[in-house]
Scaffold this active site. Structure first.
Site, PDB file in Angstrom:
ATOM      1  N   GLU A  26       0.853  -1.196   0.000  1.00 16.93           N
ATOM      2  CA  GLU A  26       0.000   0.000   0.000  1.00 16.93           C
ATOM      3  C   GLU A  26       0.888   1.245   0.000  1.00 16.93           C
ATOM      4  O   GLU A  26       1.999   1.228   0.539  1.00 16.93           O
ATOM      5  CB  GLU A  26      -0.886  -0.023   1.260  1.00 16.93           C
ATOM      6  CG  GLU A  26      -1.761   1.209   1.421  1.00 16.93           C
ATOM      7  CD  GLU A  26      -2.835   1.060   2.504  1.00 16.93           C
ATOM      8  OE1 GLU A  26      -2.875  -0.005   3.170  1.00 16.93           O
ATOM      9  OE2 GLU A  26      -3.616   2.003   2.683  1.00 16.93           O
ATOM     10  N   ASN A  71      -6.664   1.415   2.890  1.00 11.04           N
ATOM     11  CA  ASN A  71      -7.399   2.655   3.116  1.00 11.04           C
ATOM     12  C   ASN A  71      -6.971   3.745   2.140  1.00 11.04           C
ATOM     13  O   ASN A  71      -7.764   4.616   1.779  1.00 11.04           O
ATOM     14  CB  ASN A  71      -7.164   3.131   4.558  1.00 11.04           C
ATOM     15  CG  ASN A  71      -7.746   2.172   5.588  1.00 11.04           C
ATOM     16  OD1 ASN A  71      -8.602   1.353   5.279  1.00 11.04           O
ATOM     17  ND2 ASN A  71      -7.270   2.265   6.822  1.00 11.04           N
ATOM     18  N   ASN A 171     -12.124  -0.902  -0.828  1.00 12.38           N
ATOM     19  CA  ASN A 171     -11.448  -1.483   0.336  1.00 12.38           C
ATOM     20  C   ASN A 171     -12.230  -1.178   1.601  1.00 12.38           C
ATOM     21  O   ASN A 171     -12.608  -0.020   1.839  1.00 12.38           O
ATOM     22  CB  ASN A 171     -10.042  -0.883   0.467  1.00 12.38           C
ATOM     23  CG  ASN A 171      -9.336  -1.349   1.727  1.00 12.38           C
ATOM     24  OD1 ASN A 171      -8.930  -2.500   1.826  1.00 12.38           O
ATOM     25  ND2 ASN A 171      -9.204  -0.455   2.715  1.00 12.38           N
ATOM     26  N   GLU A 172     -12.470  -2.213   2.403  1.00 13.75           N
ATOM     27  CA  GLU A 172     -13.086  -2.049   3.739  1.00 13.75           C
ATOM     28  C   GLU A 172     -14.201  -1.000   3.754  1.00 13.75           C
ATOM     29  O   GLU A 172     -14.185  -0.080   4.587  1.00 13.75           O
ATOM     30  CB  GLU A 172     -12.008  -1.709   4.785  1.00 13.75           C
ATOM     31  CG  GLU A 172     -11.044  -2.835   5.019  1.00 13.75           C
ATOM     32  CD  GLU A 172     -10.103  -2.641   6.204  1.00 13.75           C
ATOM     33  OE1 GLU A 172     -10.055  -1.530   6.773  1.00 13.75           O
ATOM     34  OE2 GLU A 172      -9.400  -3.605   6.565  1.00 13.75           O
ATOM     35  N   TYR A 243      -6.628  -8.898  11.683  1.00 12.56           N
ATOM     36  CA  TYR A 243      -5.299  -8.709  12.278  1.00 12.56           C
ATOM     37  C   TYR A 243      -5.315  -9.285  13.689  1.00 12.56           C
ATOM     38  O   TYR A 243      -6.359  -9.325  14.339  1.00 12.56           O
ATOM     39  CB  TYR A 243      -4.933  -7.224  12.288  1.00 12.56           C
ATOM     40  CG  TYR A 243      -4.697  -6.672  10.889  1.00 12.56           C
ATOM     41  CD1 TYR A 243      -3.482  -6.870  10.249  1.00 12.56           C
ATOM     42  CD2 TYR A 243      -5.696  -5.978  10.204  1.00 12.56           C
ATOM     43  CE1 TYR A 243      -3.252  -6.380   8.960  1.00 12.56           C
ATOM     44  CE2 TYR A 243      -5.476  -5.485   8.914  1.00 12.56           C
ATOM     45  CZ  TYR A 243      -4.255  -5.691   8.303  1.00 12.56           C
ATOM     46  OH  TYR A 243      -4.028  -5.212   7.035  1.00 12.56           O
ATOM     47  N   GLU A 291      -6.221  -9.264   3.515  1.00 12.02           N
ATOM     48  CA  GLU A 291      -5.365  -8.614   4.523  1.00 12.02           C
ATOM     49  C   GLU A 291      -5.354  -9.469   5.775  1.00 12.02           C
ATOM     50  O   GLU A 291      -6.429  -9.713   6.363  1.00 12.02           O
ATOM     51  CB  GLU A 291      -5.855  -7.209   4.878  1.00 12.02           C
ATOM     52  CG  GLU A 291      -5.562  -6.176   3.828  1.00 12.02           C
ATOM     53  CD  GLU A 291      -5.917  -4.761   4.272  1.00 12.02           C
ATOM     54  OE1 GLU A 291      -5.741  -4.431   5.460  1.00 12.02           O
ATOM     55  OE2 GLU A 291      -6.381  -3.998   3.406  1.00 12.02           O
ATOM     56  N   GLN A 351       1.622  -6.397   5.459  1.00 13.00           N
ATOM     57  CA  GLN A 351       1.857  -6.097   4.072  1.00 13.00           C
ATOM     58  C   GLN A 351       3.186  -6.720   3.670  1.00 13.00           C
ATOM     59  O   GLN A 351       3.608  -7.663   4.337  1.00 13.00           O
ATOM     60  CB  GLN A 351       1.825  -4.592   3.884  1.00 13.00           C
ATOM     61  CG  GLN A 351       0.421  -4.023   4.215  1.00 13.00           C
ATOM     62  CD  GLN A 351       0.225  -2.572   3.822  1.00 13.00           C
ATOM     63  OE1 GLN A 351       1.044  -1.961   3.166  1.00 13.00           O
ATOM     64  NE2 GLN A 351      -0.899  -1.977   4.255  1.00 13.00           N
TER      65      GLN A 351
HETATM   66  O1  AHR Z   1      -2.906  -2.787   6.256  1.00 13.94           O
HETATM   67  C1  AHR Z   1      -3.157  -1.609   6.972  1.00 13.94           C
HETATM   68  C2  AHR Z   1      -4.590  -1.150   6.867  1.00 13.94           C
HETATM   69  O2  AHR Z   1      -5.417  -2.060   7.528  1.00 13.94           O
HETATM   70  C3  AHR Z   1      -5.177  -1.080   5.479  1.00 13.94           C
HETATM   71  O3  AHR Z   1      -4.909   0.112   4.840  1.00 13.94           O
HETATM   72  C4  AHR Z   1      -6.645  -1.218   5.732  1.00 13.94           C
HETATM   73  O4  AHR Z   1      -7.329  -1.819   4.654  1.00 13.94           O
HETATM   74  C5  AHR Z   1      -6.737  -2.009   7.011  1.00 13.94           C
HETATM   75  O5  AHR Z   1      -7.571  -1.429   7.931  1.00 13.94           O
END
Ligand code: AHR
Length: 502
Positions: A26, A71, A171-172, A243, A291, A351
């Site tokens: 990103e 994001n 995205n999201e 995450y 992700e 990432q």
């Molecule tokens: O990977 C970091 C961020 O985590 C990304 O930009 C977003 O898609 C997610 O919230």
């Protein structure tokens, strides 16, 4: 402790899509600038790309790389990153409160991806923009010539289209933090209309619609149901993100979290089936888990720093330094994806460089491998083939997230072409070594076995610029061929790859 595992040639889950080992880059922090791109660096190629980083990326054999966000994409104008570099505008990136110089755009990323040996997975902006920009971007990237956008690409130096197959529709979009956040109905409608337009251009595109940002979102899993009801006929994948955190520093709880991941995948798989049945559809939508990673080491301090800064360009941001404990976690996450390979077809570690990443760089200096580089590399290189449905018999413990967490987390893959069986095994017990009786049936006799171990007595051990090999794999003599397969002994809190040649 003893564990018994049986693999049988007839008990399979699915053929693994190699894109299960995808990655993500990103425009965020130093992922791009001083990450992959640093003109003037001693290893920079003619495009300003760091060759030392390219070497480490190639070592991961990641088949696909998602770009440019995240994001970031939700307020990104892709046209800012094309044309002569000295004419490209600097813009404010609203997602991370930074300045974006646009010195890297689609041309530079495409050249880099080719050099890295990875396919592009591109995201369109459905936050601040919409259908029109999405169709223009796809035309720019994929149309051979004879139209406004394709001819502009040719004028900008790229005669052949890049022919990118995989496209993310935003995205999201469920996240209130997202620029242009929408309700599920609003987003579902926009995504469906955008998908229709992209399919009118090329029906063979593979389209990914946004699912939930994580399974604690208040709108989950209704979001998936509503969005899929709007888009089912037009999309191929629903995207999920997750995450993993260990703020409380409780290893047993932390290492139980992949159970939550497994449940998340199972639930969304059920929602897909529900919408499929409701639509009387014959088509299967699958999951793109685009992700995932451990992310918490620097998270709170980053959030605080971001509020205070004045739109810096490529600042240090989300630079989690991973430890040995994270090796175990990443191993368990990858095992979960292998065990769910029937429904999860794409997954992207988030990432790739500097930003919550397996690869770190120093500006003007070295590039090195974080601890989590290794379990990812092993799965990517050796986790290809058919995922096996293993029978596992092992003691378990109760965690907050669920009862009955097996001390042994294991996944198995049969590569028929190579004639190998590979097992990835994590011992989640902190004090006891484990002897695994690994019985392999219906594959023929095991001829050779190799055991690669990642182990450190300190769960907090890290790889740094000055000590880049503190946590690293080594080949050990932990495994022997037995009558029924192999027997292997693994130390407490350890990651093992056991490779059998048939
Ligand atoms: O990977 C970091 C961020 O985590 C990304 O930009 C977003 O898609 C997610 O919230």
């Amino acid at each position: 402790m003893e564990a018994r595992v049986t693999a049988h040639a007839r008990y399979t889950i699915a053929d693994i899509d190699k894109r299960l080992y995808g990655s993500f880059l990103e425009h965020l922090g130093r992922a791009v600038y001083t990450g992959i791109y640093e003109p003037g660096h001693p290893t920079a190629d003619e495009n300003g790309m760091r060759r030392d980083v390219l070497d480490l990326v190639r070592g991961l054999e990641t088949p696909v790389c998602r770009y440019p966000g995240g994001n970031f994409v939700s307020a990104y104008n892709w046209e800012d990153g094309i044309g002569p570099k000295n004419e490209r505008p600097t813009r404010l990136d609203l997602a991370w409160r930074t300045a974006e110089s646009n010195q890297v755009g689609i041309h530079e990323f495409a050249d880099w991806a080719k050099a890295a040996g990875t396919e592009m997975m591109l995201a369109v902006n459905l936050g601040s923009r919409g259908l029109d920009d999405a169709r223009n971007f796809v035309e720019y990237v994929n149309h051979p010539g004879g139209s406004y956008w394709s001819d502009l690409r040719r004028k900008n130096g790229q005669a052949d289209p890049w022919d990118v197959k995989l496209w993310c529709l935003g995205n999201e979009m469920d996240g209130p933090w997202q620029v242009g956040h929408k309700t599920a109905v609003e987003y579902g409608h926009l995504a469906n209309e955008t998908a229709k337009a992209l399919r009118a251009f090329d029906d063979s595109l593979e389209l990914v619609v946004c699912g939930s940002s994580h399974s604690d979102m208040p709108t989950y899993p209704q979001w998936e149901a509503t969005v899929l009801e709007e888009t089912y006929g037009q999309v191929d994948y629903i995207s999920l993100h997750m995450y993993f955190e260990n703020y409380e520093k409780k290893t047993s709880e932390f290492l139980a979290l992949p159970e939550k991941l497994d449940r998340y995948i199972g639930t969304v798989g059920g929602v897909i089936d529900y919408v499929k049945a409701k639509k009387r559809s014959k088509k299967n939508v699958r999951i793109s888990f685009d992700e995932w990673n451990v992310w918490y080491h620097e998270r709170r301090s980053d959030a605080k720093r971001m509020k205070e800064w004045d739109w810096p360009h490529a600042p240090v941001l989300l630079e989690d330094v991973y430890n040995f404990e994270d090796v175990l976690q990443v191993g368990c996450i990858l095992n979960t994806f292998i065990r769910r390979a029937d429904v999860v077809r794409i997954a992207c570690i988030a990432q790739l460089v500097n930003v919550i990443a397996p690869i770190m760089t120093a500006p003007g200096g070295a590039a090195w491998r974080q601890t989590i580089y290794f379990p990812f590399q092993f799965a990517s290189k050796h986790g290809r083939g058919t995922a096996l449905r293993l029978d596992v018999d092992c003691a378990s413990y109760d965690a907050d997230i669920a009862a009955g967490i097996s001390y042994l987390d294991i996944a198995g893959v049969h590569d028929g072409d190579a004639g190998t069986l590979t097992f990835f095994a994590i011992n989640r017990h902190g004090e006891e070594a484990m002897t695994i009786d690994l019985s392999v049936e219906g594959f023929g006799k095991a001829r050779n076995v190799e055991h690669t171990l990642i182990k450190h007595d300190n769960l907090e051990a890290r790889n740094t610029k000055d000590a880049p090999e503190t946590v690293a794999p080594r080949k050990v003599d932990g495994a022997t061929i037995s009558d029924s397969g192999v027997e292997v002994t693994v130390p407490p809190y350890s990651y093992s790859m056991i490779r059998i040649t048939l």
